[in-house]
Design a protein around this motif. Structure first.
Motif, PDB file in Angstrom:
ATOM      1  N   ARG A  12      36.500  30.079  29.860  1.00  0.00           N
ATOM      2  CA  ARG A  12      36.803  30.437  31.052  1.00  0.00           C
ATOM      3  C   ARG A  12      37.283  32.059  30.907  1.00  0.00           C
ATOM      4  O   ARG A  12      37.600  32.611  30.031  1.00  0.00           O
ATOM      5  CB  ARG A  12      38.306  29.978  31.422  1.00  0.00           C
ATOM      6  N   PHE A  13      36.880  32.797  32.047  1.00  0.00           N
ATOM      7  CA  PHE A  13      36.720  34.162  32.080  1.00  0.00           C
ATOM      8  C   PHE A  13      37.817  34.863  33.280  1.00  0.00           C
ATOM      9  O   PHE A  13      38.013  34.164  34.414  1.00  0.00           O
ATOM     10  CB  PHE A  13      35.380  34.734  32.426  1.00  0.00           C
ATOM     11  N   VAL A  14      38.006  35.947  32.831  1.00  0.00           N
ATOM     12  CA  VAL A  14      39.169  36.550  33.752  1.00  0.00           C
ATOM     13  C   VAL A  14      38.331  37.831  34.530  1.00  0.00           C
ATOM     14  O   VAL A  14      37.945  38.782  33.858  1.00  0.00           O
ATOM     15  CB  VAL A  14      40.348  37.426  33.252  1.00  0.00           C
ATOM     16  N   ILE A  15      38.420  37.751  35.906  1.00  0.00           N
ATOM     17  CA  ILE A  15      37.770  38.812  36.718  1.00  0.00           C
ATOM     18  C   ILE A  15      39.087  39.590  37.261  1.00  0.00           C
ATOM     19  O   ILE A  15      39.760  39.278  38.029  1.00  0.00           O
ATOM     20  CB  ILE A  15      37.066  38.128  38.036  1.00  0.00           C
ATOM     21  N   GLY A  16      39.133  40.857  36.612  1.00  0.00           N
ATOM     22  CA  GLY A  16      40.074  41.763  37.203  1.00  0.00           C
ATOM     23  C   GLY A  16      39.562  42.395  38.643  1.00  0.00           C
ATOM     24  O   GLY A  16      38.667  43.092  38.813  1.00  0.00           O
ATOM     25  N   VAL A  17      40.484  41.968  39.506  1.00  0.00           N
ATOM     26  CA  VAL A  17      40.128  42.591  40.946  1.00  0.00           C
ATOM     27  C   VAL A  17      40.420  43.807  41.323  1.00  0.00           C
ATOM     28  O   VAL A  17      41.710  44.190  41.002  1.00  0.00           O
ATOM     29  CB  VAL A  17      40.604  41.327  41.807  1.00  0.00           C
ATOM     30  N   LEU A  18      39.834  44.687  41.966  1.00  0.00           N
ATOM     31  CA  LEU A  18      40.009  45.859  42.515  1.00  0.00           C
ATOM     32  C   LEU A  18      39.705  45.721  43.742  1.00  0.00           C
ATOM     33  O   LEU A  18      38.526  45.606  44.466  1.00  0.00           O
ATOM     34  CB  LEU A  18      39.049  46.956  41.665  1.00  0.00           C
ATOM     35  N   GLY A  19      40.645  45.711  44.677  1.00  0.00           N
ATOM     36  CA  GLY A  19      40.351  45.398  46.161  1.00  0.00           C
ATOM     37  C   GLY A  19      40.273  46.639  46.878  1.00  0.00           C
ATOM     38  O   GLY A  19      40.074  47.674  46.417  1.00  0.00           O
ATOM     39  N   PRO A  20      39.642  46.616  48.027  1.00  0.00           N
ATOM     40  CA  PRO A  20      38.908  47.905  48.794  1.00  0.00           C
ATOM     41  C   PRO A  20      40.164  48.960  49.459  1.00  0.00           C
ATOM     42  O   PRO A  20      39.767  49.754  49.821  1.00  0.00           O
ATOM     43  CB  PRO A  20      38.442  47.051  50.276  1.00  0.00           C
TER      44      PRO A  20
END
Length: 365
Positions: free
Chosen positions: A152-160
């Motif tokens: 399972r993988f972690v997506i580091g989110v960078l919003g707009p």
């Protein structure tokens, strides 16, 4: 020379999984938080209960009228819950993993200095990104221990962010910009550093409504990779804002891809704004022109008169299964209005369907 992977074994596992099957991204964080019916005090927790950050108060500080601390309403500041109510965020992550998600998005959509300025909490950028990634990392590691055959993988989110570098917010001053490229890049650098420190496997620039904002984010990410001497896979996900089939800054899905292709992302895709049915033609375009993986995590239909989303897990899964049957998908999940029930239905619907083959385009370098 290209920088080495920061976590080569994780990247190898991710690439192997992408080659074998359509991977499942999790669903909405906000929808799940709303189920808890939190009050403003819940967002503050103990650390911010007095109207300021207790960890950053000076020694001997006596809070009161005229002290200079500016109290601000934190209701709706979902990212802050990673610090004040981490058990809620951990539980949401766990529910999505148990529903079949392969990839968890961090609770960091608004964790840039630009967006946190609305709450007067700009000093928390690095901490919120680091802790947001760490919460997702811990849940992924825990479930992976139970079944090591399915990483399972972690997506580091960078919003707009809440600003646009391409458009003026003032119709009377078309040349005015509320933010500059350099200001955006600096905000994204700080956020990216925290996500990497917290253990993200991937960085995703998501819900892109302005391609210039995305370029600033990608520029910043490259800077941070140079700083640490290693890199992570990068995903990019845009948002088609209305029936025109264009982003807010005016690009079609095809133009969006060609504007960002130079970044060599692990995946390009679309999310938010529209339901799956309305995204179908635009995902089709990306599937034809992109020589990388294609992702899609749409809303559960369009919002109703009360701001809710009515598309059932079964309806949404049926539409996305057709995407998969048509060879359009490598990664799929949900955005606004989706829940673990939606993700479980989508995972079941696309199980056993081969992922989209990545085309070898004639003009590919």
């Amino acid at each position: 020379m290209s920088l080495p992977w920061k976590h080569p074994q994780r990247v190898a596992a991710l690439e192997a999984a992408l080659a074998q099957r359509i991977l499942i991204i999790d669903g909405a964080m906000g929808t799940m938080i709303q189920r808890h019916e939190l009050q403003e005090a819940d967002y503050r927790g103990e650390r911010f209960a007095e109207g300021y950050d207790a960890l950053f108060a000076t020694d001997g500080h006596a809070h009161g009228p005229g002290c200079g601390c500016e109290s601000h309403d934190q209701r709706g500041n979902n990212d802050l819950l990673s610090l004040t109510r981490p058990e809620i965020i951990r539980d949401i992550h766990r529910q999505y993993l148990e529903a079949g998600a392969d990839l968890l998005e961090t609770n960091t959509f608004n964790s840039t200095s630009i967006s946190l300025a609305d709450y007067r909490l700009q000093h928390l950028v690095r901490e919120l990104n680091r802790e947001g990634a760490a919460l997702a990392r811990a849940e992924c590691d825990a479930i992976e221990l139970r079944d090591p055959s399915k990483p399972r993988f972690v997506i580091g989110v960078l919003g707009p962010t809440s600003r646009t570098a391409s458009l003026s917010p003032d119709v009377n001053r078309p040349g005015f910009r509320a933010i500059s490229f350099d200001e955006l890049a600096e905000a994204y650098r700080e956020a990216a550093r925290g996500l990497i420190e917290g253990g993200a496997d991937i960085l995703m620039v998501e819900t892109v409504f302005d391609t210039l904002n995305a370029k600033a984010a990608l520029f910043a990410i490259d800077d941070v990779f140079e700083e640490i001497g290693a890199r992570l896979p990068v995903m990019i996900s845009g948002t088609i804002t209305d029936a025109s089939g264009r982003t807010l800054s005016g690009q079609t899905a095809e133009a969006f891809w060609y504007s960002l292709r130079h970044a060599q992302p692990m995946a390009i895709g679309l999310n938010c704004a529209l339901g799956a049915k309305d995204l179908r033609q635009h995902i089709d375009v990306l599937a034809q022109v992109a020589d990388t993986n294609v992702s899609c995590h749409p809303n559960a239909g369009l919002p109703n008169a009360f701001g809710g989303y009515d598309e059932t897990p079964e309806d949404m899964a049926g539409v996305l299964r057709e995407f998969a049957d048509s060879g359009l998908l490598n990664l799929v999940g949900g955005c606004c209005g989706t829940s673990p029930e939606h993700i479980a239905a989508i995972a079941h619907a696309v199980a056993g369907i081969a992922p989209r083959p990545i085309p070898k385009l004639a003009d590919a370098a």
